[in-house]
Scaffold this motif. Structure first.
Motif, PDB file in Angstrom:
ATOM      1  N   LYS A  25       0.824  -1.209   0.000  1.00  0.00           N
ATOM      2  CA  LYS A  25       0.000   0.000   0.000  1.00  0.00           C
ATOM      3  C   LYS A  25       0.864   1.267   0.000  1.00  0.00           C
ATOM      4  O   LYS A  25       0.578   2.225  -0.712  1.00  0.00           O
ATOM      5  CB  LYS A  25      -0.904  -0.018   1.232  1.00  0.00           C
ATOM      6  CG  LYS A  25      -2.115   0.853   1.138  1.00  0.00           C
ATOM      7  CD  LYS A  25      -3.030   0.595   2.341  1.00  0.00           C
ATOM      8  CE  LYS A  25      -4.225   1.521   2.295  1.00  0.00           C
ATOM      9  NZ  LYS A  25      -5.122   1.347   3.427  1.00  0.00           N
ATOM     10  N   MET A  83      -7.828  -1.205  -3.219  1.00  0.00           N
ATOM     11  CA  MET A  83      -8.631  -2.115  -4.041  1.00  0.00           C
ATOM     12  C   MET A  83      -7.777  -2.990  -4.955  1.00  0.00           C
ATOM     13  O   MET A  83      -8.239  -4.029  -5.425  1.00  0.00           O
ATOM     14  CB  MET A  83      -9.626  -1.322  -4.887  1.00  0.00           C
ATOM     15  CG  MET A  83     -10.809  -0.803  -4.091  1.00  0.00           C
ATOM     16  SD  MET A  83     -11.824   0.303  -5.071  1.00  0.00           S
ATOM     17  CE  MET A  83     -13.420  -0.446  -4.866  1.00  0.00           C
ATOM     18  N   ALA A  84      -6.557  -2.565  -5.205  1.00  0.00           N
ATOM     19  CA  ALA A  84      -5.682  -3.396  -6.059  1.00  0.00           C
ATOM     20  C   ALA A  84      -5.309  -4.696  -5.366  1.00  0.00           C
ATOM     21  O   ALA A  84      -4.988  -5.683  -6.024  1.00  0.00           O
ATOM     22  CB  ALA A  84      -4.426  -2.610  -6.426  1.00  0.00           C
ATOM     23  N   SER A  85      -5.320  -4.693  -4.047  1.00  0.00           N
ATOM     24  CA  SER A  85      -5.029  -5.906  -3.272  1.00  0.00           C
ATOM     25  C   SER A  85      -6.294  -6.290  -2.517  1.00  0.00           C
ATOM     26  O   SER A  85      -6.507  -5.839  -1.396  1.00  0.00           O
ATOM     27  CB  SER A  85      -3.885  -5.650  -2.283  1.00  0.00           C
ATOM     28  OG  SER A  85      -2.716  -5.315  -2.966  1.00  0.00           O
ATOM     29  N   PRO A  86      -7.137  -7.116  -3.115  1.00  0.00           N
ATOM     30  CA  PRO A  86      -8.457  -7.356  -2.531  1.00  0.00           C
ATOM     31  C   PRO A  86      -8.381  -8.206  -1.274  1.00  0.00           C
ATOM     32  O   PRO A  86      -7.415  -8.956  -1.079  1.00  0.00           O
ATOM     33  CB  PRO A  86      -9.185  -8.111  -3.643  1.00  0.00           C
ATOM     34  CG  PRO A  86      -8.111  -8.865  -4.342  1.00  0.00           C
ATOM     35  CD  PRO A  86      -6.908  -7.969  -4.298  1.00  0.00           C
ATOM     36  N   ARG A  87      -9.353  -8.110  -0.456  1.00  0.00           N
ATOM     37  CA  ARG A  87      -9.486  -9.031   0.682  1.00  0.00           C
ATOM     38  C   ARG A  87     -10.910  -8.939   1.210  1.00  0.00           C
ATOM     39  O   ARG A  87     -11.492  -7.841   1.242  1.00  0.00           O
ATOM     40  CB  ARG A  87      -8.469  -8.731   1.778  1.00  0.00           C
ATOM     41  CG  ARG A  87      -8.693  -7.479   2.527  1.00  0.00           C
ATOM     42  CD  ARG A  87      -7.546  -7.154   3.467  1.00  0.00           C
ATOM     43  NE  ARG A  87      -7.649  -5.772   3.865  1.00  0.00           N
ATOM     44  CZ  ARG A  87      -8.348  -5.331   4.911  1.00  0.00           C
ATOM     45  NH1 ARG A  87      -8.985  -6.176   5.683  1.00  0.00           N
ATOM     46  NH2 ARG A  87      -8.405  -4.056   5.201  1.00  0.00           N
ATOM     47  N   ALA A  90     -12.521  -5.979   3.587  1.00  0.00           N
ATOM     48  CA  ALA A  90     -12.050  -4.615   3.321  1.00  0.00           C
ATOM     49  C   ALA A  90     -13.247  -3.676   3.223  1.00  0.00           C
ATOM     50  O   ALA A  90     -14.277  -4.029   2.666  1.00  0.00           O
ATOM     51  CB  ALA A  90     -11.256  -4.588   2.019  1.00  0.00           C
ATOM     52  N   HIS A  92     -14.404   0.162   1.991  1.00  0.00           N
ATOM     53  CA  HIS A  92     -13.975   1.327   1.200  1.00  0.00           C
ATOM     54  C   HIS A  92     -15.050   2.409   1.307  1.00  0.00           C
ATOM     55  O   HIS A  92     -15.547   2.912   0.299  1.00  0.00           O
ATOM     56  CB  HIS A  92     -13.762   0.934  -0.262  1.00  0.00           C
ATOM     57  CG  HIS A  92     -12.828  -0.216  -0.444  1.00  0.00           C
ATOM     58  ND1 HIS A  92     -11.484  -0.145  -0.142  1.00  0.00           N
ATOM     59  CD2 HIS A  92     -13.037  -1.475  -0.875  1.00  0.00           C
ATOM     60  CE1 HIS A  92     -10.919  -1.317  -0.382  1.00  0.00           C
ATOM     61  NE2 HIS A  92     -11.834  -2.142  -0.830  1.00  0.00           N
ATOM     62  N   GLY A 151      -3.103  -4.610 -10.450  1.00  0.00           N
ATOM     63  CA  GLY A 151      -3.696  -5.241  -9.281  1.00  0.00           C
ATOM     64  C   GLY A 151      -4.843  -6.166  -9.622  1.00  0.00           C
ATOM     65  O   GLY A 151      -4.986  -6.617 -10.766  1.00  0.00           O
ATOM     66  N   ALA A 152      -5.648  -6.454  -8.605  1.00  0.00           N
ATOM     67  CA  ALA A 152      -6.742  -7.408  -8.777  1.00  0.00           C
ATOM     68  C   ALA A 152      -8.029  -6.849  -8.167  1.00  0.00           C
ATOM     69  O   ALA A 152      -8.578  -7.422  -7.230  1.00  0.00           O
ATOM     70  CB  ALA A 152      -6.368  -8.733  -8.126  1.00  0.00           C
ATOM     71  N   PRO A 153      -8.534  -5.739  -8.711  1.00  0.00           N
ATOM     72  CA  PRO A 153      -9.769  -5.192  -8.150  1.00  0.00           C
ATOM     73  C   PRO A 153     -10.925  -6.154  -8.396  1.00  0.00           C
ATOM     74  O   PRO A 153     -11.138  -6.584  -9.527  1.00  0.00           O
ATOM     75  CB  PRO A 153      -9.962  -3.878  -8.924  1.00  0.00           C
ATOM     76  CG  PRO A 153      -9.200  -4.057 -10.195  1.00  0.00           C
ATOM     77  CD  PRO A 153      -8.050  -4.961  -9.860  1.00  0.00           C
ATOM     78  N   VAL A 154     -11.654  -6.480  -7.355  1.00  0.00           N
ATOM     79  CA  VAL A 154     -12.738  -7.453  -7.500  1.00  0.00           C
ATOM     80  C   VAL A 154     -14.097  -6.772  -7.716  1.00  0.00           C
ATOM     81  O   VAL A 154     -15.090  -7.450  -7.943  1.00  0.00           O
ATOM     82  CB  VAL A 154     -12.801  -8.424  -6.298  1.00  0.00           C
ATOM     83  CG1 VAL A 154     -11.612  -9.350  -6.301  1.00  0.00           C
ATOM     84  CG2 VAL A 154     -12.896  -7.662  -4.987  1.00  0.00           C
ATOM     85  N   SER A 155     -14.119  -5.453  -7.627  1.00  0.00           N
ATOM     86  CA  SER A 155     -15.330  -4.697  -7.985  1.00  0.00           C
ATOM     87  C   SER A 155     -14.919  -3.642  -9.008  1.00  0.00           C
ATOM     88  O   SER A 155     -14.738  -2.466  -8.661  1.00  0.00           O
ATOM     89  CB  SER A 155     -15.945  -4.024  -6.757  1.00  0.00           C
ATOM     90  OG  SER A 155     -16.301  -4.967  -5.800  1.00  0.00           O
ATOM     91  N   PRO A 156     -14.773  -4.058 -10.263  1.00  0.00           N
ATOM     92  CA  PRO A 156     -14.217  -3.147 -11.274  1.00  0.00           C
ATOM     93  C   PRO A 156     -15.005  -1.849 -11.430  1.00  0.00           C
ATOM     94  O   PRO A 156     -14.403  -0.781 -11.604  1.00  0.00           O
ATOM     95  CB  PRO A 156     -14.275  -3.967 -12.565  1.00  0.00           C
ATOM     96  CG  PRO A 156     -14.279  -5.387 -12.119  1.00  0.00           C
ATOM     97  CD  PRO A 156     -15.026  -5.395 -10.822  1.00  0.00           C
TER      98      PRO A 156
END
Lengths: 212, 180
Positions: A25, A83-87, A90, A92, A151-156
């Motif tokens: 981050k 958001m690039a490192s999803p978990r 989290a 937001h 990264g891996a955003p899971v809510s684009p």
């Protein structure tokens, strides 16, 4: 028990693994900050600082507008980097509150127009603030866009919205250092517009590039 | 030969950190354990014949995006977010017409990570949906019923079934990172 197919895939992936640099981050925030500093520098070098900037000759609404936009930009940037490192777990929610607060700006602008007696003051180059604000937003947001792409955003859709809103806000703040206008109507309309446009572009255009 | 690993948070986080430095043996051990965990995770939330496909997709995604794991954070919540994202992709894929009995996976074992798993489970995600949406998604997208069959079983009109599936999936995609 893993199947032979699964084992074969695992072997291939393990064989293909090379060292990677974790997307921490702090590094993302440092890159975003650097991009904002570069944006401010570009604005000041190419367009020059507004007169009286160093002497504190600006309206109270100019200060409020830019502080709210800066807050919005920071909140969105923090969310984008995270958001690039999803978990799972989290949150937001920061940008949501910052958006509500920043909504004061266009509301004040519209209210000022509605309550203005006589013709609303207009200068031909006021719309240029939208254009310059958006150009500055592209510079400020380019690093965050690359960060999200990597990264891996899971809510684009949400990531795109945060990216656009944050970049629009930071770009407008940077350009605001050069803009000579002080009025509530000008700031409320022409400095809110680039943020709204950038937010829409982020949500409906950039979000498509966030899928992976 | 890598010693057998246990699928606890600390061990997997350690293996993942090693994998990020290029340690192939640690990475293989991690993927083995992750594949087993994913099979349990997706149990009853995807048609049985699609579990292997889905698990493999998640492993490839984990591989592609392994740099996004922050070593300072827990491993399972990161893995679960990726797993949910890929699971939704699979739910969106059209496989109507498939009819499969959802099996009781005998390989499922309770582990010390039950609390973590419960927190990141797909059931928690489904609980966020309106009952009518969850019901038709389960019937059509997981069990493989047709729209007509789902309509008959739930009492919803066929168009309402479609609307509820669409709205439910849209809501799920916005909740991928939601824990509770």
């Amino acid at each position: 028990m893993n199947t032979p197919d699964m084992r074969s895939l695992i072997d291939e992936l393990a064989e293909d693994s090379a060292p990677v640099q974790p997307m921490r981050k702090g590094r993302g925030l440092a890159q975003a900050l650097a991009a904002f500093v570069v944006t401010v520098a570009v604005v000041l070098v190419l367009l020059g600082a507004r007169s009286g900037l160093m002497e504190g000759e600006f309206s109270a609404f100019f200060v409020v507008t830019n502080l709210l936009l800066l807050l919005l930009g920071i909140a969105c940037t923090l969310a984008v980097v995270a958001m690039a490192s999803p978990r799972v777990g989290a949150e937001h929610d920061g940008p949501r509150w910052a958006m509500v607060m920043a909504a004061v700006i266009p509301v004040a602008g519209v209210a000022a127009v509605a309550g203005h007696a006589g013709p609303v003051p207009y200068h031909w180059d006021e719309p240029l603030c939208v254009l310059f604000g958006l150009i500055a937003a592209m510079i400020a947001g380019s690093v965050q866009f690359r960060w999200l792409k990597r990264g891996a955003p899971v809510s684009p859709e949400r990531a795109g919205l945060m990216l656009g809103t944050g970049a629009g806000a930071l770009g407008t703040v940077a350009y605001g250092l050069s803009c000579p206008f002080n009025s509530v109507i000008h700031l409320g309309l022409w400095h809110a517009a680039p943020v709204i446009v950038a937010a829409l572009v982020g949500r409906f255009v950039l979000a498509r590039y966030m899928r992976w | 030969m890598v010693a057998p690993v246990t699928g606890d948070e600390a061990t997997l986080a350690r293996l993942m950190r090693a994998a990020q430095t290029g340690d192939k043996r640690a990475y293989a051990a991690l993927l083995e354990e992750v594949a087993r965990w994913l099979r349990r995770y997706f149990r009853r939330r995807i048609a049985p014949e699609r579990i292997d496909d889905l698990v493999q997709d998640v492993l490839v995604s984990l591989h592609t995006k392994r740099a996004t794991y922050d070593p300072a954070r827990a491993f399972f919540p990161w893995l679960a977010a990726i797993a949910r994202y890929r699971w939704l992709d699979h739910l969106r894929a059209d496989y109507r017409g498939r009819t499969s009995e959802l099996h009781e996976d005998s390989a499922a074992e309770e582990s010390d990570e039950d609390v973590v798993i419960a927190r990141v489970s797909l059931d928690r995600l489904f609980e966020q949906l309106a009952p009518a949406q969850a019901e038709v998604i389960e019937l059509v997208r997981i069990e493989g019923c047709s729209i007509a069959e789902a309509s008959e079983r739930t009492g919803q009109s066929q168009s309402l079934v479609k609307v509820n599936i669409h709205r439910g999936l849209k809501k799920l995609s916005a909740l991928v990172e939601k824990a509770n």
